[in-house]
Motif scaffolding. Structure first.
Motif, PDB file in Angstrom:
ATOM      1  N   LEU A   1      11.501  13.763   9.130  1.00 11.16           N
ATOM      2  CA  LEU A   1      11.835  12.836   8.050  1.00 11.16           C
ATOM      3  C   LEU A   1      11.326  13.329   6.698  1.00 11.16           C
ATOM      4  CD1 LEU A   1      13.143   9.963   8.073  1.00 11.16           C
ATOM      5  CD2 LEU A   1      10.810   9.070   7.940  1.00 11.16           C
ATOM      6  N   LEU A   2      10.141  13.936   6.740  1.00 13.18           N
ATOM      7  CA  LEU A   2       9.504  14.336   5.485  1.00 13.18           C
ATOM      8  C   LEU A   2       9.927  15.720   5.010  1.00 13.18           C
ATOM      9  CD1 LEU A   2       5.882  13.031   6.105  1.00 13.18           C
ATOM     10  CD2 LEU A   2       7.641  12.020   4.664  1.00 13.18           C
ATOM     11  N   ALA A   3      10.619  16.447   5.886  1.00 13.11           N
ATOM     12  CA  ALA A   3      11.003  17.805   5.496  1.00 13.11           C
ATOM     13  C   ALA A   3      11.967  17.741   4.318  1.00 13.11           C
ATOM     14  CB  ALA A   3      11.655  18.504   6.684  1.00 13.11           C
TER      15      ALA A   3
ATOM     16  N   SER B   1     -25.173   9.507  29.414  1.00 17.81           N
ATOM     17  CA  SER B   1     -24.728   8.685  28.287  1.00 17.81           C
ATOM     18  C   SER B   1     -23.304   8.156  28.466  1.00 17.81           C
ATOM     19  CB  SER B   1     -24.841   9.460  26.972  1.00 17.81           C
ATOM     20  OG  SER B   1     -24.070  10.625  27.035  1.00 17.81           O
ATOM     21  N   ASP B   2     -22.572   8.653  29.492  1.00 15.47           N
ATOM     22  CA  ASP B   2     -21.248   8.098  29.758  1.00 15.47           C
ATOM     23  C   ASP B   2     -21.362   6.610  30.081  1.00 15.47           C
ATOM     24  OD1 ASP B   2     -20.054  10.504  29.353  1.00 15.47           O
ATOM     25  OD2 ASP B   2     -19.915  11.040  31.472  1.00 15.47           O
TER      26      ASP B   2
ATOM     27  N   THR C   1     -22.216  12.490  32.647  1.00 16.93           N
ATOM     28  CA  THR C   1     -23.505  12.626  31.968  1.00 16.93           C
ATOM     29  C   THR C   1     -24.092  11.218  31.821  1.00 16.93           C
ATOM     30  OG1 THR C   1     -22.579  12.380  29.758  1.00 16.93           O
ATOM     31  CG2 THR C   1     -22.714  14.613  30.616  1.00 16.93           C
TER      32      THR C   1
ATOM     33  N   MET D   1       0.842  -1.199   0.000  1.00 16.49           N
ATOM     34  CA  MET D   1       0.000   0.000   0.000  1.00 16.49           C
ATOM     35  C   MET D   1       0.876   1.247   0.000  1.00 16.49           C
ATOM     36  SD  MET D   1      -3.004   0.901   2.682  1.00 16.49           S
ATOM     37  CE  MET D   1      -3.974   2.371   2.565  1.00 16.49           C
ATOM     38  N   ARG D   2       0.483   2.139  -0.838  1.00 18.59           N
ATOM     39  CA  ARG D   2       1.246   3.383  -0.954  1.00 18.59           C
ATOM     40  C   ARG D   2       0.806   4.326   0.175  1.00 18.59           C
ATOM     41  NH1 ARG D   2      -0.301   7.970  -3.668  1.00 18.59           N
ATOM     42  NH2 ARG D   2       1.362   9.313  -4.464  1.00 18.59           N
ATOM     43  N   ILE D   3       1.755   4.794   0.949  1.00 17.97           N
ATOM     44  CA  ILE D   3       1.413   5.705   2.048  1.00 17.97           C
ATOM     45  C   ILE D   3       2.134   7.022   1.830  1.00 17.97           C
ATOM     46  CG2 ILE D   3       1.519   6.091   4.540  1.00 17.97           C
ATOM     47  CD1 ILE D   3       1.472   3.045   4.840  1.00 17.97           C
ATOM     48  N   THR D   4       1.387   8.071   1.689  1.00 19.80           N
ATOM     49  CA  THR D   4       2.010   9.361   1.394  1.00 19.80           C
ATOM     50  C   THR D   4       2.484  10.025   2.686  1.00 19.80           C
ATOM     51  OG1 THR D   4      -0.009  10.621   1.639  1.00 19.80           O
ATOM     52  CG2 THR D   4       0.396   9.657  -0.534  1.00 19.80           C
ATOM     53  N   GLY D   5       3.299  11.029   2.501  1.00 19.11           N
ATOM     54  CA  GLY D   5       3.782  11.782   3.651  1.00 19.11           C
ATOM     55  C   GLY D   5       2.639  12.437   4.402  1.00 19.11           C
ATOM     56  N   ASN D   6       1.684  12.990   3.651  1.00 21.15           N
ATOM     57  CA  ASN D   6       0.546  13.635   4.296  1.00 21.15           C
ATOM     58  C   ASN D   6      -0.240  12.649   5.155  1.00 21.15           C
ATOM     59  OD1 ASN D   6       1.075  16.114   3.305  1.00 21.15           O
ATOM     60  ND2 ASN D   6      -0.639  16.201   1.855  1.00 21.15           N
ATOM     61  N   ARG D   7      -0.376  11.438   4.644  1.00 26.38           N
ATOM     62  CA  ARG D   7      -1.112  10.410   5.384  1.00 26.38           C
ATOM     63  C   ARG D   7      -0.401  10.082   6.691  1.00 26.38           C
ATOM     64  NH1 ARG D   7      -5.894   8.592   6.599  1.00 26.38           N
ATOM     65  NH2 ARG D   7      -5.918   6.399   7.132  1.00 26.38           N
TER      66      ARG D   7
ATOM     67  N   LEU E   1      -1.960  10.550  10.307  1.00 29.02           N
ATOM     68  CA  LEU E   1      -2.049   9.454  11.275  1.00 29.02           C
ATOM     69  C   LEU E   1      -1.384   9.830  12.592  1.00 29.02           C
ATOM     70  CD1 LEU E   1      -1.332   6.361   8.976  1.00 29.02           C
ATOM     71  CD2 LEU E   1      -3.497   6.939  10.080  1.00 29.02           C
TER      72      LEU E   1
END
Lengths: 455, 291
Positions: free
Chosen positions: B286-288, B40-41, B38, B1-7, B11
């Motif tokens: 790392l992505l810079a 609903s907790d 509350t 699977m291709r994982i981009t820097g933005n992804r 994450l």
């Protein structure tokens, strides 16, 4: 010489092809953070010209997109928007029935507590006043909850009306974008169209489908078509003649189609479901509790006597029907003004009798609510627990739908997202190729120059 | 699977946000002491807690009634003790007055003394609680139960109060227990003795002596009933205290946070937050793009 000249043409075409690659990579990097942008890819193809090399050319940039994945994202977006809007609305309703001071079950408990206290001192004015004050608190508490529930419903109704206007506007924009996309090969037009479809999905759910003719059709749950190519219908909110709440119709020219119960996604779907089901059920339960409180306590009060020995007086103003009871419940004005009328004594017994007080106290454990199946306290708790359970479920739905949407976003990003590292690599690759071709051209130019000089 | 820097950045940011949310939630629980803020907790826990609170309110209502009734029984017991003492004194004076050594004047003196004691007994029998109710009047609690002649005007009504959310117990003593319905008319008897002594009515005085003995027993019996009722209320109060303690503990279990568990969760969430922040920072570095 003619071969050298054709090589020059090959070189020029190759440089142009590499520049296309550079342009696409640059555009991808430029749009790395553009919402809804699908990365583009350029494929180079060799040109056959046997027996010599024919050169290369670039194909048209390809938009990386998967229709099936896009449809799944569209559905998931509508589902997530619906569960988020539903959870928010239920949180508001929960606050209306359980927030801001004592809950109805607590006010009931306080009334029973005061009745218990008064049973030991039934003629004591302070004890009698305390019982009436607790009854007043209960009545005003129920009224306040009823008003808060009505306000919650009004808010949701306003959102539905406003949402219908927004949806109509988005449908128009989508039709225009559809027309523009059909006329142009620019992938950005399709990205723009998909973004509008996504916004529409967040609002009304449904499906955006691109047919074989390349035209997008937006179909609501239930089959009503909101956008068909360049044609957009309107979503109109009209008041229901009975409830006054908004009903939604798809208006396409003279044709009107009621889609109130059909819209099952998006924030509008959430608000419609919220108004028609959850708020209505909660309000009905509160009305029933108010009616049961009035009926059961009045039955006790009518049968017992005040300090003056007189029986037959109500504790709460009698209610004719369940519907609207929560807004109308109130302590009998005569009783509120004179605690001596509080019927804590058995009829015919002296004022020191406390049979009425005991009977009021006993209502705390008797199943007099919900058709004789529950105590008043349990019926009051059921109102809040119904909303709380729905709220907890809705939060779970938000988490689940969020995970689905996130997973799909990951898949989309895997296919269509821009990876800057990758694009920079592509850029370098195209740049190197372009530079190399420039050197080839330069070499051929030199060769041609030498050849021409030697002639 | 291709994982981009933005992804990757998304994450990492989502992970940090999630851990930060957990830290916020657990911190809030620790600072407020509440796990369920509350409904609903935790709908089931909230309903269980509210249902217990409702039972607590009923128990408190019963407890307040029992406490008031116990105080009132103490007042009643005091009044009966006073009446009992007076009846015993009058019995003694009547026996003295019946002696042959006493003449008419002596008996008249005793009669005056008995008359005074009778008035005291009458005052005790007409005693009121702090809120103005007559202790021995039965259900006619706003009316003076004994007239000047000691005749009972009230009724036999006994007030029962809730001692739990479903049971009641009698907690008052009606003045009718001092009337002929239960033996002799105690107060009129005292009046009769006073009159017999004053008028030197020896036969009448002698006839009253057995009644006086019965009256002493009658008052004592009534007091024993009062004591039994008070004892019963004391036991009820003790039992209720335990019950309310249990209910309070149950409410705490339902909605309050377990401090040890929450502190442990906070430590874990804080550590996870630090790690996810470090990962996010590393990914961004790392992505810079290298310059």
């Amino acid at each position: 010489m003619s071969d050298l000249l054709s090589l020059l043409s090959v070189g020029a075409a190759a440089i142009a092809a590499q520049h296309t690659g550079i342009a696409v990579a640059t555009n991808n990097v430029a749009n790395a953070n553009t919402a809804g942008y699908s990365r583009q890819r350029v494929d180079l193809e060799s040109l056959p010209a046997a027996p010599l090399v024919g050169g290369v050319r670039s194909g048209a940039p390809v938009r990386m997109q998967d229709s099936l994945l896009a449809a799944r994202i569209q559905t998931a977006t509508g589902s997530l928007a619906m569960s988020q809007a539903f959870a928010n609305a239920l949180a508001q309703l929960e606050s209306a029935v359980a927030g801001g001071g004592s809950t109805i079950d607590e006010q009931l408990g306080n009334l029973f507590l005061k009745a218990g206290q008064a049973s030991a001192v039934p003629t004591d004015p302070q004890a009698r006043d305390a019982v009436i004050a607790a009854a007043r608190d209960l009545a005003s508490g129920i009224q306040r909850r009823a008003a808060d529930i009505a306000a919650t419903r009004a808010d949701a109704d306003a959102r539905i009306r406003s949402g219908a206007t927004t949806a109509s506007s988005l449908a128009k924009q989508l039709a225009a974008a559809n027309t523009a996309a059909a006329k142009s090969d620019d992938p950005a037009q399709r990205d723009h169209r998909d973004q509008i479809a996504k916004q529409l999905g967040q609002l009304v759910g449904g499906q955006a489908r691109v047919d074989a003719d390349g035209q997008l059709r937006y179909v609501l749950d239930g089959g009503a078509v909101l956008v068909d190519g360049g044609r957009a219908a309107a979503l109109a909110a009209t008041p229901d003649p009975t409830t006054g709440l908004a009903r939604l119709e798809v208006v396409d020219g003279a044709v009107r189609r009621d889609v109130t119960t059909a819209i099952g996604g998006g924030s509008l779907g959430a608000d419609l479901k919220f108004c028609d089901q959850d708020v209505a059920q909660t309000a009905a339960k509160l009305d029933q509790v108010a009616f049961d409180v009035t009926s059961s306590m009045n039955a006790v009060h009518l049968a017992n006597a005040g300090l003056d020995g007189v029986t037959g007086r109500p504790m709460f103003t009698p209610l004719a029907q369940v519907a609207g009871a929560a807004s109308l419940i109130t302590v009998d004005p005569a009783l509120a003004a004179d605690s001596r009328l509080l019927a804590l004594a058995a009829p015919g017994a002296g004022p020191g009798s406390n049979a009425g007080a005991l009977a009021l106290f006993a209502l705390g454990t008797r199943p007099v609510a919900a058709g004789g199946t529950a105590t008043l306290g349990d019926a009051a708790l059921d109102i809040v627990s119904g909303v709380a359970n729905a709220g907890a479920d809705a939060r779970g739905d938000v988490t689940r739908d969020g995970l689905v949407a996130d997973n799909l976003a990951g898949l989309r990003d895997s296919l269509a997202g821009v990876d800057t590292q990758e694009e920079l690599t592509n850029l370098a690759r195209f740049e190197h190729a372009s530079t190399a071709m420039a050197k080839v051209v330069s070499t051929i130019d030199t060769m041609l120059g030498s050849l021409i000089s030697s002639l | 699977m291709r994982i981009t820097g933005n992804r990757l950045i998304d994450l990492a940011a989502a992970s940090s946000t999630k851990q930060q949310s957990t830290v916020g939630t657990v911190s809030g629980q620790l600072s407020s002491g509440l796990r369920v803020t509350t409904p609903s907790d935790d709908p089931a826990a909230w309903v269980a807690a509210q249902r217990t609170k409702l039972r607590q309110a009923l128990s408190q209502g019963a407890g307040a009634a029992v406490a008031t009734s116990r105080d009132r029984l103490q007042l009643t017991d005091g009044a009966l003790a006073s009446i009992g003492d007076i009846v015993s004194q009058i019995q003694t004076l009547a026996v003295q007055g019946a002696s042959d050594t006493y003449n008419a004047n002596d008996r008249a003196g005793l009669g005056a003394e008995v008359r005074g004691l009778f008035q005291s007994a009458l005052a005790s029998a007409n005693a009121q609680s702090s809120d103005g109710e007559y202790l021995l009047a039965g259900a006619a609690s706003l009316t003076t139960p004994f007239d000047p002649g000691g005749v009972y005007l009230g009724d036999a009504g006994v007030r029962a109060v809730p001692i739990s959310d479903t049971t009641t117990a009698g907690t008052t003593i009606a003045g009718s227990t001092l009337t002929a319905a239960n033996g002799v008319d105690v107060l009129p008897l005292l009046d009769r003795v006073a009159t017999a002594l004053s008028s030197n009515d020896l036969p009448g005085l002698l006839a009253a002596l057995p009644d006086l003995a019965a009256a002493v027993k009658q008052v004592a019996t009534t007091r024993s009933h009062t004591g039994a009722a008070m004892s019963s209320l004391e036991q009820t109060t003790a039992a209720r205290a335990l019950l309310e303690q249990d209910m309070q503990q149950a409410i705490s279990r339902y909605v309050e946070v377990d401090t040890v568990t929450a502190a442990s969760d906070l430590a874990k969430a804080s550590q996870a937050l630090e790690v996810s922040r470090a990962v996010a920072s590393h990914i961004i570095t790392l992505l810079a793009p290298s310059t």
